[in-house]
Scaffold this motif. Sequence first.
Motif, PDB file in Angstrom:
ATOM      1  N   THR A  23       0.817  -1.211   0.000  1.00 43.47           N
ATOM      2  CA  THR A  23       0.000   0.000   0.000  1.00 43.47           C
ATOM      3  C   THR A  23       0.849   1.259   0.000  1.00 43.47           C
ATOM      4  N   LYS A  33      -5.233  11.234  -3.317  1.00 41.67           N
ATOM      5  CA  LYS A  33      -6.497  11.962  -3.288  1.00 41.67           C
ATOM      6  C   LYS A  33      -7.227  11.830  -4.627  1.00 41.67           C
ATOM      7  N   THR A  36      -8.725   8.260  -4.953  1.00 36.84           N
ATOM      8  CA  THR A  36      -9.984   8.047  -4.231  1.00 36.84           C
ATOM      9  C   THR A  36     -11.133   8.822  -4.864  1.00 36.84           C
ATOM     10  N   GLU A  37     -10.880  10.035  -5.350  1.00 41.38           N
ATOM     11  CA  GLU A  37     -11.937  10.812  -6.004  1.00 41.38           C
ATOM     12  C   GLU A  37     -12.444  10.091  -7.251  1.00 41.38           C
ATOM     13  N   LEU A  39     -12.134   6.875  -7.895  1.00 44.99           N
ATOM     14  CA  LEU A  39     -12.750   5.617  -7.490  1.00 44.99           C
ATOM     15  C   LEU A  39     -14.188   5.841  -7.025  1.00 44.99           C
ATOM     16  N   ILE A  40     -14.401   6.871  -6.228  1.00 48.09           N
ATOM     17  CA  ILE A  40     -15.739   7.172  -5.717  1.00 48.09           C
ATOM     18  C   ILE A  40     -16.677   7.570  -6.857  1.00 48.09           C
ATOM     19  N   GLN A  47     -15.966  -0.123  -9.363  1.00 52.15           N
ATOM     20  CA  GLN A  47     -15.253  -0.181  -8.084  1.00 52.15           C
ATOM     21  C   GLN A  47     -14.942  -1.632  -7.718  1.00 52.15           C
ATOM     22  N   LEU A 119      -7.876  -3.024  -1.812  1.00 50.57           N
ATOM     23  CA  LEU A 119      -8.493  -1.728  -2.086  1.00 50.57           C
ATOM     24  C   LEU A 119      -8.911  -1.018  -0.813  1.00 50.57           C
ATOM     25  N   GLU A 120      -9.428  -1.749   0.141  1.00 52.00           N
ATOM     26  CA  GLU A 120      -9.863  -1.136   1.400  1.00 52.00           C
ATOM     27  C   GLU A 120      -8.679  -0.519   2.137  1.00 52.00           C
ATOM     28  N   TYR A 123      -7.575   2.674   0.261  1.00 56.06           N
ATOM     29  CA  TYR A 123      -8.559   3.744   0.490  1.00 56.06           C
ATOM     30  C   TYR A 123      -8.418   4.316   1.901  1.00 56.06           C
ATOM     31  N   ASN A 124      -8.319   3.433   2.901  1.00 56.60           N
ATOM     32  CA  ASN A 124      -8.173   3.883   4.294  1.00 56.60           C
ATOM     33  C   ASN A 124      -6.877   4.640   4.518  1.00 56.60           C
ATOM     34  N   ILE A 127      -7.437   8.181   3.215  1.00 53.27           N
ATOM     35  CA  ILE A 127      -8.393   8.934   4.037  1.00 53.27           C
ATOM     36  C   ILE A 127      -7.769   9.356   5.368  1.00 53.27           C
TER      37      ILE A 127
END
Length: 128
Positions: A23, A33, A36-37, A39-40, A47, A119-120, A123-124, A127
């Motif tokens: 990671t 950033k 994640t933008e 991906l969302i 996804q 992926l989790e 993403y974490n 964030i």
Amino acid sequence: MLKYNELKKQALGSTIVKTVFGTQDFLAIIDGKKFTEQLISCIPYDQDKVALCLDQMTKGLKLHISIMSNLDRKKNINYFHVSIRSENGSRGYKLPDIEGISKLIDIYIEGKHKIDLNLEDVYNAVID
């Protein structure tokens, strides 16, 4: 032919130690950033395909990934085609070309690293 067999035995007998690409390594080569933008902003299907691809790379499955992405005119998004051969034939899916995916594909194809991404976790890490 004898020399070829000797080389083959040496290659099989030698253990190649691959460095782990995790990671933090992934976040070092991308804009977290932006990743994640993008991906969302993807639909849930896309996804899930990003998560599936990372899981398959982590498991060490042999993936066949297109070299260049193609534009899906309906969604206006570029996709890589990923396929995997199994006992039931060849199955594939479209992987959205979001921030960092093309770089990850290059690293995967190079074969010098063992991919260890979830992926989790990615993403974490962005964030936090």
